[in-house]
Motif scaffolding. Structure first.
Motif, PDB file in Angstrom:
ATOM      1  N   LEU A 152       8.251   8.130  -8.624  1.00 48.29           N
ATOM      2  CA  LEU A 152       8.229   6.737  -9.084  1.00 48.29           C
ATOM      3  C   LEU A 152       7.468   5.917  -8.053  1.00 48.29           C
ATOM      4  CD1 LEU A 152      11.890   6.209 -10.367  1.00 48.29           C
ATOM      5  CD2 LEU A 152       9.838   6.835 -11.665  1.00 48.29           C
ATOM      6  N   GLY A 153       6.745   4.925  -8.528  1.00 47.79           N
ATOM      7  CA  GLY A 153       5.982   4.071  -7.627  1.00 47.79           C
ATOM      8  C   GLY A 153       6.899   3.381  -6.634  1.00 47.79           C
ATOM      9  N   THR A 213       9.853   1.562  -8.900  1.00 42.67           N
ATOM     10  CA  THR A 213      11.287   1.446  -8.687  1.00 42.67           C
ATOM     11  C   THR A 213      11.493   0.455  -7.543  1.00 42.67           C
ATOM     12  OG1 THR A 213      13.345   2.704  -8.569  1.00 42.67           O
ATOM     13  CG2 THR A 213      11.621   3.318  -6.983  1.00 42.67           C
ATOM     14  N   ARG A 214      12.658  -0.183  -7.522  1.00 39.78           N
ATOM     15  CA  ARG A 214      12.897  -1.232  -6.513  1.00 39.78           C
ATOM     16  C   ARG A 214      14.201  -0.955  -5.757  1.00 39.78           C
ATOM     17  NH1 ARG A 214      10.711  -3.355 -11.013  1.00 39.78           N
ATOM     18  NH2 ARG A 214      12.762  -3.386 -11.999  1.00 39.78           N
ATOM     19  N   PHE A 224      -5.946 -10.151 -12.004  1.00 38.09           N
ATOM     20  CA  PHE A 224      -4.879 -10.140 -11.004  1.00 38.09           C
ATOM     21  C   PHE A 224      -4.769  -8.776 -10.323  1.00 38.09           C
ATOM     22  CE2 PHE A 224      -3.658 -13.340 -14.154  1.00 38.09           C
ATOM     23  CZ  PHE A 224      -3.295 -14.419 -13.357  1.00 38.09           C
ATOM     24  N   MET A 225      -4.466  -8.831  -9.034  1.00 35.24           N
ATOM     25  CA  MET A 225      -4.212  -7.587  -8.294  1.00 35.24           C
ATOM     26  C   MET A 225      -2.708  -7.362  -8.198  1.00 35.24           C
ATOM     27  SD  MET A 225      -5.364  -4.950  -6.867  1.00 35.24           S
ATOM     28  CE  MET A 225      -7.124  -5.292  -6.913  1.00 35.24           C
ATOM     29  N   ASN A 226      -2.320  -6.088  -8.311  1.00 35.13           N
ATOM     30  CA  ASN A 226      -0.952  -5.671  -7.963  1.00 35.13           C
ATOM     31  C   ASN A 226       0.148  -6.062  -8.954  1.00 35.13           C
ATOM     32  OD1 ASN A 226       1.599  -6.528  -5.655  1.00 35.13           O
ATOM     33  ND2 ASN A 226       1.071  -4.464  -6.207  1.00 35.13           N
ATOM     34  N   GLU A 227      -0.171  -6.017 -10.236  1.00 32.43           N
ATOM     35  CA  GLU A 227       0.905  -6.251 -11.209  1.00 32.43           C
ATOM     36  C   GLU A 227       1.944  -5.134 -11.155  1.00 32.43           C
ATOM     37  OE1 GLU A 227       3.164  -5.988 -14.963  1.00 32.43           O
ATOM     38  OE2 GLU A 227       1.770  -4.509 -14.174  1.00 32.43           O
ATOM     39  N   GLU A 228       1.435  -3.908 -10.995  1.00 29.22           N
ATOM     40  CA  GLU A 228       2.320  -2.744 -11.183  1.00 29.22           C
ATOM     41  C   GLU A 228       3.435  -2.628 -10.148  1.00 29.22           C
ATOM     42  OE1 GLU A 228       2.493  -1.258 -13.761  1.00 29.22           O
ATOM     43  OE2 GLU A 228       0.561  -1.080 -14.754  1.00 29.22           O
ATOM     44  N   ASN A 229       3.125  -2.890  -8.912  1.00 32.55           N
ATOM     45  CA  ASN A 229       4.167  -2.692  -7.902  1.00 32.55           C
ATOM     46  C   ASN A 229       4.281  -3.870  -6.937  1.00 32.55           C
ATOM     47  OD1 ASN A 229       1.648  -1.931  -6.977  1.00 32.55           O
ATOM     48  ND2 ASN A 229       2.405  -0.306  -5.629  1.00 32.55           N
ATOM     49  N   GLY A 230       4.474  -5.063  -7.544  1.00 32.78           N
ATOM     50  CA  GLY A 230       4.699  -6.206  -6.673  1.00 32.78           C
ATOM     51  C   GLY A 230       4.392  -7.571  -7.270  1.00 32.78           C
ATOM     52  N   VAL A 231       3.451  -7.617  -8.212  1.00 31.85           N
ATOM     53  CA  VAL A 231       3.020  -8.894  -8.805  1.00 31.85           C
ATOM     54  C   VAL A 231       2.601  -9.874  -7.706  1.00 31.85           C
ATOM     55  CG1 VAL A 231       3.472 -10.587 -10.656  1.00 31.85           C
ATOM     56  CG2 VAL A 231       4.796  -8.499 -10.585  1.00 31.85           C
ATOM     57  N   ARG A 232       2.047  -9.342  -6.644  1.00 25.52           N
ATOM     58  CA  ARG A 232       1.626 -10.225  -5.556  1.00 25.52           C
ATOM     59  C   ARG A 232       0.471 -11.120  -5.992  1.00 25.52           C
ATOM     60  NH1 ARG A 232       2.586  -7.865  -0.283  1.00 25.52           N
ATOM     61  NH2 ARG A 232       4.598  -6.771  -0.427  1.00 25.52           N
ATOM     62  N   GLY A 233      -0.418 -10.571  -6.809  1.00 27.96           N
ATOM     63  CA  GLY A 233      -1.567 -11.353  -7.281  1.00 27.96           C
ATOM     64  C   GLY A 233      -1.127 -12.538  -8.121  1.00 27.96           C
ATOM     65  N   HIS A 241       0.864  -1.183   0.000  1.00 20.67           N
ATOM     66  CA  HIS A 241       0.000   0.000   0.000  1.00 20.67           C
ATOM     67  C   HIS A 241       0.901   1.234   0.000  1.00 20.67           C
ATOM     68  CE1 HIS A 241      -2.990   2.675   2.468  1.00 20.67           C
ATOM     69  NE2 HIS A 241      -2.910   3.035   1.203  1.00 20.67           N
ATOM     70  N   TRP A 242       1.003   1.795  -1.173  1.00 21.45           N
ATOM     71  CA  TRP A 242       1.850   2.980  -1.355  1.00 21.45           C
ATOM     72  C   TRP A 242       0.950   4.108  -1.839  1.00 21.45           C
ATOM     73  CZ3 TRP A 242       2.771   5.843  -5.836  1.00 21.45           C
ATOM     74  CH2 TRP A 242       3.862   6.724  -5.825  1.00 21.45           C
ATOM     75  N   GLU A 243       1.165   5.294  -1.322  1.00 18.08           N
ATOM     76  CA  GLU A 243       0.359   6.439  -1.781  1.00 18.08           C
ATOM     77  C   GLU A 243       1.260   7.572  -2.245  1.00 18.08           C
ATOM     78  OE1 GLU A 243      -2.606   7.761   0.971  1.00 18.08           O
ATOM     79  OE2 GLU A 243      -3.504   5.759   1.178  1.00 18.08           O
ATOM     80  N   ARG A 244       0.764   8.245  -3.271  1.00 12.42           N
ATOM     81  CA  ARG A 244       1.553   9.333  -3.866  1.00 12.42           C
ATOM     82  C   ARG A 244       1.591  10.575  -2.986  1.00 12.42           C
ATOM     83  NH1 ARG A 244       3.527   9.828  -8.593  1.00 12.42           N
ATOM     84  NH2 ARG A 244       2.409   7.940  -9.173  1.00 12.42           N
ATOM     85  N   GLY A 245       0.488  10.814  -2.259  1.00 11.04           N
ATOM     86  CA  GLY A 245       0.414  12.026  -1.442  1.00 11.04           C
ATOM     87  C   GLY A 245       0.180  13.253  -2.304  1.00 11.04           C
ATOM     88  N   ALA A 246       0.565  14.405  -1.806  1.00  9.36           N
ATOM     89  CA  ALA A 246       0.327  15.671  -2.515  1.00  9.36           C
ATOM     90  C   ALA A 246       1.070  15.686  -3.846  1.00  9.36           C
ATOM     91  CB  ALA A 246       0.795  16.831  -1.656  1.00  9.36           C
TER      92      ALA A 246
END
Lengths: 456, 456
Positions: B112-113, B206-207, B321-330, B87-92
């Motif tokens: 970057l995510g 980014t990782r 699938f959930m979460n391909e973009e930042n984790g591929v957890r799904g 759970h990442w949020e961009r904020g302002a």
């Protein structure tokens, strides 16, 4: 270049010389994708000049601009070819509404190109919906006289080829007003030729043919959503009325030009190869897909040959035709002059199906030449061009007659072409730079191969 | 259907049954192009729900919505599969400017995510431009420490395949902050991964890998025009400063779901075929091309089979699938569960390259299965699919392990994909209805053929 000539000695050339040609196509694509001018030319044609209706001041600006840009390329010759063209103007923005017991519902319409105006106060009449020109005959004068005929046969969504769907529905626009007039209709509304449901009316030429001028009736296109609404409303209220007002007008023919740029052939200067598109456009948008794209791609072909220092065996001409949309006078004039000058045209390539990702070519040629071009497919495989089929070339090069001539049309992806075609959203933003460049590269590649190995 | 079974008797089936299969594909395309739901599903996912960042309220809405839509299709089973996601949020909204002798020039950036924030008052530092991660090593700590590293290697325009250009430049975004941190950089700016010159910054994950959390430095993408400006400015003013402020934050993992709809196989219910896309998207746009398109196409495949009354031999699952973009957890969770349940997956097809006109498939399979699929090319020829090459399937199905499994990716035209990818303009308008439907039809066709004649 040197390396290439050495390689040439090592390979036999049957139909094409694999390594030389592979390298030449690679060079063409490399330049087209990293060092092109076509997108900025298109920017100017659409955003600075705008819609380029035949006979308009903008059409003249497009002649001047493209002539001047061609002159910068260091070609052997750049010149204008005079052609008298029709001059039709849309006039004030059209208005239309459906009237159901005094309630008026506005619908988006536009006059068909070359249509006559309505009387100044507009026309208001009952509507009869039909799905074909044949249906007029069945209905007869009794049911049509005094009414507005509404042609509502959609382009067929199930067809894979949008061009086929377009041709399948096009007679309603081209011949609807003429044919409906014969049964006493006072106006015609045509469902816009688009595969989308939206609010854009799509114009395009209608032809009155040889019916007397006194029998010309106004024709307009209605947006696809407007057509759906009208059709549904008619089911509930068959006696609803439709109001149409348009003030378009045809004026005297005016002088205009085809713009021509030429690289002289080194071995057969008397043999001519044409690459072209049409400079004129409809007036609702700014003619980016139709056919600014084809114009700038054709110019780019010559530019690519110049920067690659490719010296063609045959004379290569970029021809920017005037008046494809409502008369094809430019295409016809070009052919007339070619006949008068006893020119020997061996090849003509037109891009007039939009600037989307190229998929191949449609080829109008005898079986031998067709097979020869199809033999080049492996060279185009790395660039993802796969369609090399017999077919229509382009309206402007179609009139061109010669002893033996191969005519070809660039075949881009056209799935979204009719979203923009002849409508207000056919603007610069609709064209993608890379897709445009890939089209120019495909065209230059085919011109190169025809120049090297073309018809005997 | 009856007619088809009669025909079946008349033909021998080597690899495929020409007339039966031709008719089945025709029916699939006919339905997809005239009677689909995918475009209106996409409308809801993008316009009503919006961007669907993993762990967000919108992502949960997308789970609920697609589950409920799948339930309407009359499938044998619709269910959710639990998965803990980041759970990442961009904020302002981020701010950035180039500072040259007190003059501040704003430039478009986005975090970057998964990046960390800058300190609250932002960072202001000199910039060092590099073109590769390797270059960091050459420069060393001395030249990098205390500075902002600016990765400015563009995607390669000359490549015909934009995906290849993307992969060629992607390490700057994925590894740039992690690697630059090792040399004491205080932040990283990455040129947006796009082939266009425009003002959209493109995000993407980014990782940080296994560097200590105290060494995480903020990473942001700058628009391609911004990158050009920064690079030019650096040539004139090598000591200019760059200001970046972003307030993104990573929170505790939260519970989310893969959404699964299933049609039970009639002959081999234990053999499972998957078709899928990913439900989550980045937050700047509304995730229409990436990957709303793939989600609704996968749902459409099941819908097409239901309305055509096609009863698959094998069990067919649409997996969103959930979460391909930042984790591929799904994707990973789906595989884990498949292993735990000893499920036998024989095929997986993913659509995660956009909803443009389909051109073919990229196939991750052994040579026998590859050849088998390539043998079906003639069936796809009328639908203008030509590319059947070995390649990557999709990030979500890649983790899926099975004794023998064929994994495939839909390969659409991607020439304009990176104009929208991970940027604010990836919205509903970027997707064309017909192109989306053609993709769904191509996917359903391949699922059908695999179901009939798949591996072995």
């Amino acid at each position: 270049m040197k390396k290439r000539f050495i390689l040439l000695g090592l390979y036999s050339c049957f139909g094409f010389c694999q390594s030389t040609d592979e390298q030449q196509l690679k060079d063409i694509y490399q330049q087209a994708l990293t060092n092109s001018e076509c997108y900025s030319w298109l920017d100017h044609l659409t955003n600075t000049i705008g819609g380029r209706l035949t006979g308009s001041a903008n059409a003249q600006k497009a002649v001047d601009y493209t002539q001047s840009e061609l002159q910068k390329l260091g070609l052997d010759r750049v010149y204008l070819q005079e052609v008298m063209v029709p001059h039709w103007e849309r006039g004030a923005k059209e208005t239309a509404y459906i009237e159901i017991s005094k309630k008026k519902i506005s619908v988006p319409v536009c006059a068909l190109g070359m249509s006559v105006a309505t009387p100044e106060k507009g026309i208001l009449a009952e509507v009869i919906e039909v799905h074909s020109i044949k249906e007029l005959e069945t209905l007869g004068t009794e049911k049509i006289k005094g009414k507005i005929v509404f042609f509502n046969r959609p382009m067929e969504n199930a067809l894979i080829e949008p061009m086929e769907a377009y041709r399948g529905a096009g007679d309603q626009r081209g011949s609807g007003p003429r044919e409906a007039s014969k049964y006493g209709a006072i106006g015609v509304i045509v469902r816009s030729l688009s595969l989308r449901l939206d609010d854009f009316p799509h114009t395009g030429a209608t032809r009155y043919g040889d019916i007397p001028k006194t029998q010309y009736i106004p024709g307009a296109a209605i947006s696809t959503k407007g057509a759906e609404l009208l059709s549904k409303s008619l089911k509930v209220n068959p006696h609803l009325k439709f109001f149409l007002k348009q003030s378009c007008k045809k004026y005297e023919d005016v002088l205009s030009y085809n713009v021509i740029g030429e690289i002289k052939g080194t071995e057969h200067p008397e043999k001519i190869m044409v690459v072209g598109g049409h400079l004129d456009s409809w007036d609702l948008g700014t003619g980016a897909q139709d056919d600014g794209a084809g114009v700038v791609q054709s110019m780019e072909v010559l530019r690519l040959f110049k920067i690659l220092n490719y010296k063609p065996k045959n004379t290569i001409r970029a021809v920017l035709f005037m008046n494809e949309e409502n008369g094809v006078r430019g295409g016809n004039k070009y052919n007339e002059q070619a006949q008068a000058n006893k020119e020997n045209h061996i090849f003509a390539l037109e891009s007039d199906s939009g600037g989307f990702t190229p998929r191949g070519f449609t080829i109008d040629a005898d079986d031998t030449s067709l097979a020869k071009i199809q033999g080049w497919k492996p060279l185009f495989e790395p660039y993802q061009l796969h369609l090399f089929m017999k077919g229509h070339s382009g309206s402007d090069v179609e009139p061109l007659k010669s002893d033996r001539i191969v005519k070809v049309g660039l075949k881009p992806d056209t799935q979204r072409y009719f979203d923009y075609h002849h409508a207000a959203n056919d603007t610069f933003e609709a064209v993608n730079k890379r897709e445009l460049e890939l089209g120019a590269a495909a065209m230059a590649s085919l011109m190169y191969l025809m120049d090297q190995y073309g018809i005997d």
